[in-house]
Design an enzyme around this catalytic site. Structure first.
Site, PDB file in Angstrom:
ATOM      1  N   HIS A  65      13.908  25.981  62.717  1.00  0.00           N
ATOM      2  CA  HIS A  65      13.759  25.953  61.261  1.00  0.00           C
ATOM      3  C   HIS A  65      12.322  25.566  60.875  1.00  0.00           C
ATOM      4  CE1 HIS A  65      17.960  26.502  60.470  1.00  0.00           C
ATOM      5  NE2 HIS A  65      18.333  25.366  61.018  1.00  0.00           N
ATOM      6  N   HIS A 117      16.882  23.483  67.990  1.00  0.00           N
ATOM      7  CA  HIS A 117      17.430  24.142  66.799  1.00  0.00           C
ATOM      8  C   HIS A 117      16.579  23.789  65.564  1.00  0.00           C
ATOM      9  CE1 HIS A 117      21.001  25.482  64.285  1.00  0.00           C
ATOM     10  NE2 HIS A 117      20.326  24.753  63.405  1.00  0.00           N
ATOM     11  N   GLU A 118      16.365  22.512  65.346  1.00  0.00           N
ATOM     12  CA  GLU A 118      15.632  22.087  64.140  1.00  0.00           C
ATOM     13  C   GLU A 118      14.178  22.550  64.163  1.00  0.00           C
ATOM     14  OE1 GLU A 118      17.274  21.319  61.690  1.00  0.00           O
ATOM     15  OE2 GLU A 118      19.151  20.804  62.679  1.00  0.00           O
ATOM     16  N   HIS A 166       9.784  28.244  61.548  1.00  0.00           N
ATOM     17  CA  HIS A 166       9.978  29.341  60.597  1.00  0.00           C
ATOM     18  C   HIS A 166       9.255  28.987  59.279  1.00  0.00           C
ATOM     19  CE1 HIS A 166      13.135  32.318  58.677  1.00  0.00           C
ATOM     20  NE2 HIS A 166      11.887  32.648  58.415  1.00  0.00           N
TER      21      HIS A 166
END
Ligand SMILES: [Zn+2]
Length: 635
Positions: free
Chosen positions: A429, A425-426, A432
């Site tokens: 980020h 998940h991290e 991105h």
């Protein structure tokens, strides 16, 4: 980046032996930070070499900010405008170096007052920059369109600032007279502020927080029969206790105590919502919804579409509630039965080296380029990552970045399956940010809330698929599938229910209806009934749940959690089904940063949030997962 080529060679078959060169370490939440091998702690030197360097940079920044003033009143000249924007955005970035550095330092040294003070100083520096630039926004808004067109034509150097200028001017008609603006600013209006809305809490939000902090919560009995103090911090732990008496006691004690303060809490919530409506009306918006979504150029139709589409799919949630009831062997299912695992947890050890092998495998559908950057970031030697928990380290996980250096990823890795999922998940980020920073100039490289949770949840979704497909153990498979159901329940169904509640209360205010505790309780119970269905038993104080949710003070913020996960799932589906074209479209959105309006960027990735499709895609995933879990549990 120099290291990238090296990684290109190392990535793939050699990843395991590559990992083996790293020191092994057993996570220990009580360890001293220094006891963790340095390679597993992030490298802050791309920000500042030391706290002393931070101070020097801060002093220099504060001196430089004063030089902005020499441009005041002169921005009609294209060359001056360009020079001024270059300086402003550079100062803004320098201030972000300070805030990021202080923030990441604080997260690994929670009780260090000196570092906390650095945090305060860094925020004050950022505020100074933003305040000093007030004339830039004013003068940009005052420029006639023809003057701006001439400036764009004459000054190629203005190109990087165009999205910023256009977005500012898009809402120019909402601006009041100088006196009107001054009055709103004094009242704390943040509809126009350039800073994140949520960094400026209203007095009502402060009051709600203070009230919750002042409440003396009751004691309850834990599973061992001992008396323990209930707090907002440990509430969710007790709420998910496998012992039904413990979880019931926690939920009833918390909601029952909130009931005793219902009038004060209703007053703070109503006050906040009246304030939102007043600011919106002051600027000529029909509704608070239209005003707050307009910040990101999102139409209320997107919001209404989410609420309508999820609302139409609540029968799926009813089915899940029934499944929970059956799996847990309950005669009745209550609010306090929604958070316990319905299948046993998997005691699987996933050391970091293993996660570093599995995550890139699972994200392979995102293509070679994504894989290269991921491998670079996941190699702890590149300094992105602060991996393990230790004494005085904050809990949780996040990724943070400032234009220029690599992103920073913060986790509390303790070798569980969940920890691996958090890591994926991290890194969503982080990648991105990284891809946007590589592709865009600094004013266009960040991304807004609406897009923030897409890359992260897309990664989670792909990892979940991979793990389910490769799992040979039915118990593990059931666990992974139930995790997926829970993620959709809590992020899409529950946050949309919150979004609907928030819209309802704003509408009551807009219609002039007095917002009382009784009315809030009634509206909330109505939603619980509709969302969880006929098989769900609502208890006397369940309607008080609204009272402790901080997000209702965040002004139309929660819906983006729901659209984020739905979009992440929709993109993962597209990538799986269509391969390369879908990957390129998705990477285009990630690289886009904030160079275009978020809905437009997202459309480029094949997700149109003005239509029901992406939400329906997530609902189909939920339905399919329900089928699989029902089958597995029947065995
Ligand atoms: Zn996230």
């Amino acid at each position: 980046m120099k290291t990238r080529l090296l990684l290109l060679l190392a990535f793939g078959a050699t990843a395991v032996s590559f990992a083996a060169e790293l020191p092994s370490y057993t996570p220990d939440a009580n360890a001293a930070r220094a006891a963790i091998p340095a390679v597993y702690r992030w490298d802050l030197s791309p920000l500042f070499a030391s706290d002393q360097a931070f101070e020097q940079a801060r002093t220099k920044l504060l001196t430089e900010v004063a030089t902005l003033a020499k441009y005041e009143g002169k921005l009609a000249d294209p060359a001056t405008l360009t020079a001024c924007l270059e300086l402003y955005f550079r100062l803004h970035r320098d201030a972000n170096f300070l805030t990021l550095y202080a923030n990441v330092r604080q997260n690994t040294a929670q009780s260090d007052d000196a570092i906390a003070a650095m945090g305060q100083r860094s925020l004050a520096a950022l505020d100074t920059v933003v305040q000093a630039a007030a004339f830039i926004r004013r003068e940009l808004l005052a420029l006639p369109p023809t003057a701006l067109a001439t400036a764009y034509a004459q000054q190629p150097g203005l190109a990087p600032y165009r999205a910023y200028i256009d977005n500012l001017r898009r809402r120019a008609s909402r601006l009041l007279s100088a006196d009107g603006e001054r009055a709103l600013a004094l009242l704390g209006d943040n509809l126009w502020a350039e800073i994140d809305l949520n960094e400026l809490p209203s007095g009502y939000e402060d009051a709600q927080k203070a009230l919750l902090a002042d409440i003396s919560w009751p004691k309850i009995r834990n599973a061992e029969g001992q008396e323990v103090q209930l707090t907002l911090a440990n509430y969710s732990r007790f709420r998910s206790s496998p012992n039904s008496a413990v979880r019931r006691a926690a939920v009833q004690a918390l909601l029952g105590t909130l009931r005793q303060y219902q009038h004060a809490l209703a007053a703070t919530l109503a006050g906040q919502m009246k304030l939102d409506v007043s600011y919106a009306r002051a600027r000529g918006y029909d509704t608070a919804l239209a005003a707050y979504l307009d910040k990101d150029e999102v139409s209320p139709a997107v919001y209404d579409n989410l609420v309508r589409t999820v609302g139409a799919n609540t029968p799926l949630l009813h089915r899940y509630v029934e499944l929970r009831k059956k799996a847990l062997g309950l005669a009745e299912i209550h609010l306090y039965d929604l958070y316990i695992p319905i299948v046993a947890g998997v005691e699987k050890d996933v050391p970091f080296a293993e996660a570093r092998r599995i995550i890139p495998e699972a994200l392979k559908p995102l293509g070679a380029e994504y894989g290269r950057v991921l491998a670079e970031g996941l190699d702890p030697r590149h300094g992105w990552l602060d991996l393990y928990p230790h004494k005085d380290k904050r809990s949780g996980a996040f990724s943070s970045s400032v234009y220029g250096p690599h992103p920073f990823v913060f986790t509390n890795y303790q070798n569980s399956l969940d920890d691996m999922s958090t890591l994926a998940h991290e890194y969503g980020h982080a990648l991105h940010s990284h891809l946007a920073m590589k592709a865009q100039s600094s004013p266009n490289a960040h991304y807004v809330t609406l897009l923030a949770e897409i890359a992260s949840t897309c990664n989670e979704s792909l990892l979940s698929d991979y793990l389910v497909a490769h799992s040979k153990d039915p118990a593990e498979k059931a666990y992974l599938l139930v995790e997926r159901l829970e993620s959709i329940r809590t992020t899409i169904f529950r946050q949309t229910m919150f979004a609907e509640f928030e819209r309802t209360v704003h509408q009551l205010v807009e219609a002039g209806t007095p917002v009382t505790a009784t009315l809030l309780d009634e509206k909330y119970r109505e939603l619980l009934r509709r969302y969880y269905g006929p098989g769900f038993t609502i208890d006397a104080d369940d309607g008080m749940e609204w009272a402790y949710i901080p997000h209702f003070y965040y002004k139309y913020y929660v819906y983006a959690y729901a659209t984020g996960l739905a979009s992440g799932i929709a993109i993962a589906d597209r990538v799986r089904e269509q391969g390369e074209p879908a990957v390129q479209a998705y990477l285009g959105m990630l690289r886009g940063g904030c160079s275009k309006p978020p809905l437009e960027l997202l459309k480029g990735a094949g997700v149109d949030l003005t239509t029901p499709e992406p939400i329906e895609a997530a609902m189909k995933t939920f339905a399919r997962t329900l089928d699989e879990v029902e089958k597995l549990l029947a065995k």
